[in-house]
Design a protein around this motif. Sequence first.
Motif, PDB file in Angstrom:
ATOM      1  N   ASP A 273       1.241  -8.890  -0.620  1.00  0.00           N
ATOM      2  CA  ASP A 273       0.042  -8.338   0.028  1.00  0.00           C
ATOM      3  C   ASP A 273      -1.098  -9.328  -0.115  1.00  0.00           C
TER       4      ASP A 273
ATOM      5  N   ARG B 235      -5.687   4.795  -1.081  1.00  0.00           N
ATOM      6  CA  ARG B 235      -6.834   4.595  -0.180  1.00  0.00           C
ATOM      7  C   ARG B 235      -7.701   5.851   0.016  1.00  0.00           C
TER       8      ARG B 235
ATOM      9  N   LYS C  62     -14.035   9.056  -0.605  1.00  0.00           N
ATOM     10  CA  LYS C  62     -14.326  10.371  -1.202  1.00  0.00           C
ATOM     11  C   LYS C  62     -14.784  10.180  -2.645  1.00  0.00           C
TER      12      LYS C  62
ATOM     13  N   VAL D  74       1.426 -13.202   4.336  1.00  0.00           N
ATOM     14  CA  VAL D  74       2.640 -13.649   5.013  1.00  0.00           C
ATOM     15  C   VAL D  74       2.198 -14.152   6.379  1.00  0.00           C
TER      16      VAL D  74
ATOM     17  N   ALA E  42       2.817   2.824   2.040  1.00  0.00           N
ATOM     18  CA  ALA E  42       4.177   2.735   2.573  1.00  0.00           C
ATOM     19  C   ALA E  42       5.021   1.748   1.764  1.00  0.00           C
TER      20      ALA E  42
ATOM     21  N   SER F  83      -1.498   8.331   8.171  1.00  0.00           N
ATOM     22  CA  SER F  83      -1.596   9.288   7.074  1.00  0.00           C
ATOM     23  C   SER F  83      -0.690   8.913   5.923  1.00  0.00           C
TER      24      SER F  83
ATOM     25  N   ASP G  49       1.521   3.226   8.779  1.00  0.00           N
ATOM     26  CA  ASP G  49       0.528   3.198   9.866  1.00  0.00           C
ATOM     27  C   ASP G  49       0.914   2.265  11.014  1.00  0.00           C
TER      28      ASP G  49
ATOM     29  N   ARG H  87     -11.898   0.214   4.435  1.00  0.00           N
ATOM     30  CA  ARG H  87     -10.433   0.274   4.437  1.00  0.00           C
ATOM     31  C   ARG H  87      -9.867  -0.095   3.070  1.00  0.00           C
TER      32      ARG H  87
ATOM     33  N   SER I 130       0.857  -1.187   0.000  1.00  0.00           N
ATOM     34  CA  SER I 130       0.000   0.000   0.000  1.00  0.00           C
ATOM     35  C   SER I 130       0.895   1.240   0.000  1.00  0.00           C
TER      36      SER I 130
HETATM   37  C1  LIG Z   1     -11.097   5.324   3.471  1.00  0.00           C
HETATM   38  C2  LIG Z   1      -9.796   5.940   3.862  1.00  0.00           C
HETATM   39  C3  LIG Z   1      -9.565   7.290   3.631  1.00  0.00           C
HETATM   40  C4  LIG Z   1      -8.347   7.881   3.987  1.00  0.00           C
HETATM   41  N1  LIG Z   1      -8.138   9.204   3.722  1.00  0.00           N
HETATM   42  C5  LIG Z   1      -6.930   9.753   3.984  1.00  0.00           C
HETATM   43  C6  LIG Z   1      -6.653  11.104   3.641  1.00  0.00           C
HETATM   44  O1  LIG Z   1      -7.505  11.814   3.120  1.00  0.00           O
HETATM   45  N2  LIG Z   1      -5.412  11.595   3.878  1.00  0.00           N
HETATM   46  C7  LIG Z   1      -4.434  10.833   4.452  1.00  0.00           C
HETATM   47  O2  LIG Z   1      -3.324  11.321   4.652  1.00  0.00           O
HETATM   48  N3  LIG Z   1      -4.673   9.557   4.817  1.00  0.00           N
HETATM   49  C8  LIG Z   1      -5.894   8.997   4.598  1.00  0.00           C
HETATM   50  N4  LIG Z   1      -6.126   7.695   4.940  1.00  0.00           N
HETATM   51  C9  LIG Z   1      -5.082   6.955   5.653  1.00  0.00           C
HETATM   52  C10 LIG Z   1      -4.075   6.338   4.700  1.00  0.00           C
HETATM   53  O3  LIG Z   1      -4.737   5.666   3.663  1.00  0.00           O
HETATM   54  C11 LIG Z   1      -3.175   5.393   5.470  1.00  0.00           C
HETATM   55  O4  LIG Z   1      -2.445   6.163   6.392  1.00  0.00           O
HETATM   56  C12 LIG Z   1      -2.237   4.653   4.540  1.00  0.00           C
HETATM   57  O5  LIG Z   1      -2.954   3.766   3.725  1.00  0.00           O
HETATM   58  C13 LIG Z   1      -1.189   3.899   5.345  1.00  0.00           C
HETATM   59  O6  LIG Z   1      -0.418   3.141   4.483  1.00  0.00           O
HETATM   60  P1  LIG Z   1       0.347   1.837   4.948  1.00  0.00           P
HETATM   61  O7  LIG Z   1       0.996   1.324   3.727  1.00  0.00           O
HETATM   62  O8  LIG Z   1       1.164   2.149   6.139  1.00  0.00           O
HETATM   63  O9  LIG Z   1      -0.762   0.824   5.502  1.00  0.00           O
HETATM   64  P2  LIG Z   1      -2.046   0.196   4.798  1.00  0.00           P
HETATM   65  O10 LIG Z   1      -2.585   1.113   3.778  1.00  0.00           O
HETATM   66  O11 LIG Z   1      -2.917  -0.243   5.901  1.00  0.00           O
HETATM   67  O12 LIG Z   1      -1.486  -1.079   4.047  1.00  0.00           O
HETATM   68  C14 LIG Z   1      -1.012  -2.222   4.695  1.00  0.00           C
HETATM   69  C15 LIG Z   1      -1.076  -3.377   3.738  1.00  0.00           C
HETATM   70  O13 LIG Z   1      -0.455  -4.512   4.324  1.00  0.00           O
HETATM   71  C16 LIG Z   1      -1.166  -5.674   3.981  1.00  0.00           C
HETATM   72  N5  LIG Z   1      -0.866  -6.703   4.972  1.00  0.00           N
HETATM   73  C17 LIG Z   1      -0.939  -6.580   6.318  1.00  0.00           C
HETATM   74  N6  LIG Z   1      -0.575  -7.745   6.909  1.00  0.00           N
HETATM   75  C18 LIG Z   1      -0.256  -8.602   5.907  1.00  0.00           C
HETATM   76  C19 LIG Z   1       0.194  -9.967   5.880  1.00  0.00           C
HETATM   77  N7  LIG Z   1       0.407 -10.657   6.995  1.00  0.00           N
HETATM   78  N8  LIG Z   1       0.409 -10.540   4.673  1.00  0.00           N
HETATM   79  C20 LIG Z   1       0.204  -9.843   3.524  1.00  0.00           C
HETATM   80  N9  LIG Z   1      -0.209  -8.569   3.496  1.00  0.00           N
HETATM   81  C21 LIG Z   1      -0.437  -7.956   4.674  1.00  0.00           C
HETATM   82  C22 LIG Z   1      -2.610  -5.217   3.991  1.00  0.00           C
HETATM   83  O14 LIG Z   1      -3.407  -6.071   3.195  1.00  0.00           O
HETATM   84  C23 LIG Z   1      -2.500  -3.805   3.428  1.00  0.00           C
HETATM   85  O15 LIG Z   1      -2.720  -3.758   2.040  1.00  0.00           O
HETATM   86  C24 LIG Z   1      -7.344   7.093   4.607  1.00  0.00           C
HETATM   87  C25 LIG Z   1      -7.582   5.732   4.859  1.00  0.00           C
HETATM   88  C26 LIG Z   1      -8.784   5.153   4.491  1.00  0.00           C
HETATM   89  C27 LIG Z   1      -9.011   3.700   4.769  1.00  0.00           C
END
Ligand SMILES: Cc1cc2nc3c(=O)[nH]c(=O)nc-3n(C[C@H](O)[C@H](O)[C@H](O)COP(=O)(O)OP(=O)(O)OC[C@H]3O[C@@H](n4cnc5c(N)ncnc54)[C@H](O)[C@@H]3O)c2cc1C
Lengths: 102, 414
Positions: free
Chosen positions: B38, B47, B52, B85, B17, B300, B283, B134, B15
Amino acid sequence: MKTITFITSENDIIETQANSGSLMELAVKNKVKGIDGDCGGVCSCATCHVHVNQEFWNAVGGPSALESDMLEFDDNVSDYSRLSCQMQVSEVPDGLVLKVAK
Amino acid sequence: MQATTDQTCVIIGASHAGINCAFALRKEGWEGAIIIYDKDPEFPYHRPPLSKAYLTSEAGTEHSLLFPKENYTEDNIQLKLGISVLSIHAEKQIITLSDGSEQRYHKLVLATGARPFIPPIEGIVTAKNVFPMRTATDANNIRQAFNAAPKKRVLIIGGGYIGLETAASLKKLGAEVSVLERESRVLARVTTPEMSAFFTKLHEENGVNILTDKTVTKITPLSEGNLVHCSDNSQYQADVIVVGVGITVNTKLAQSANLILENGIKVSASCQTSNPYIYAIGDCTFHYNMHYQTNIRLESVQNAIDQAKVAAKAICGQTEVIYDSIPWFWSDQFDIKLQIVGLSTDYNNLVIRNEETENSFSMWYFKDDELLAVDAVNFAKAYMLGTRFIKAKQKVDKIKLADTSIPFKPNSFI
Ligand SMILES: Cc1cc2nc3c(=O)[nH]c(=O)nc-3n(C[C@H](O)[C@H](O)[C@H](O)COP(=O)(O)OP(=O)(O)OC[C@H]3O[C@@H](n4cnc5c(N)ncnc54)[C@H](O)[C@@H]3O)c2cc1C
Ligand code: FES
């Protein structure tokens, strides 16, 4: 198909081609240094700032209200500043040249 | 940089990050393999639009991709979607996968993010048309259920940003929407009473019912839709229920590797976990913010991307890379764009500046005389200037700032 050229702050010239999408997306796709598009194109990060080559300015047109608010206090703002996420390939002239803001 | 040609960097989570980290690794010169896993089968997408623009856009609209498909091929980034994983064997530097295989790593990045928290409400698991918000699948499910429902009664459980955005989007599509919030105001966890009041008014003016002090206790099926029961004995009918009460950090894998956890995966300034071969970003991390000198977990896009870039540099062997960002965030609801910069948590005084245009203002949060954060509502200038002031630790003249007769220019306030 339109040809759009980006010039980076290190003076690398990157010629790209596209039919659709935003110019930010086009730049990211072509790894144009200095254009990150961190907010995904919603006018919230200003990491897609470009200067439009003067000769194209009238054809491209100026920024929207939100966009010019984002640009006004940017250190590198010029009279030809735009956020490339707010510019669509379909709406800009073929042959456009943009300089990436520092 | 030492040669990395024969090394493999494995990233878990494709995602914001994880994907940004993969591309940043190539940019920083990682020459070895990059493999991302993933469990979500969807090609990696943004996301924020889910609650929106995606909900209100015409049916069949594609999710907006984080990077175009060609870029993965070009940068030789191996995407393994639809695979979970299961565990990390930290001593052997191996992960086990849901397809029964194993993968060895030299460097591992945990970008596992968070999952929606589903509160223990009686009947919530078996009730029909109850969705978190999500993933792309969640958003698709909400759309489908909404389109199929003869009556368009929507209940949002939880008045946070995601809940309110979803409420606004579905309202735009003609739904009858109510938001049930447990606290006495919406956005209680994330913003000030003043901002909560503004968003409550905005939603009410647009016909959304905002109901606070509502603890949902039970969901029971009706012949058409569901009945939602609250602890004060009130009841609400709903065809579609969206649950947005917060998240749980995905730390199971980190636990299997015996990493230090503290309100998330504890990381250093270079995003390294307590195991030197394992990094964590986004996150799921509990990290130190240099500017505010505090440990924090952030949800974020900014944090996900900036940590991704920091981790990539550190993994490529750059020394003294430090995560030092001012957080920023945005939210779109109806015709309002909220832009936030900084962390207001410790503020003890507030300046509100109203602009001439309706619904256009900014809130400036101070701790004594130090500007901590700015919330800008339909006024991006304040967001940008606030960013500049916060970064520079600029002392701001609060009296002039509050005086709307003084033009909004940097020099007016310093
Ligand atoms: C509806 C919505 C609206 C948002 N709006 C905003 C906004 O307007 N502005 C803003 O700044 N932020 C917003 N956010 C927050 C932002 O999307 C998150 O902060 C961001 O997605 C974080 O990214 P990440 O990669 O850390 O984690 P995530 O996006 O949570 O991704 C983690 C990924 O890891 C995968 N995963 C986890 N464990 C495993 C495993 N064991 N094996 C395989 N895969 C795994 C999951 O499937 C997931 O795809 C919003 C979030 C949502 C849900
Ligand atoms: S991509 Fe963020 S403002 Fe253009």
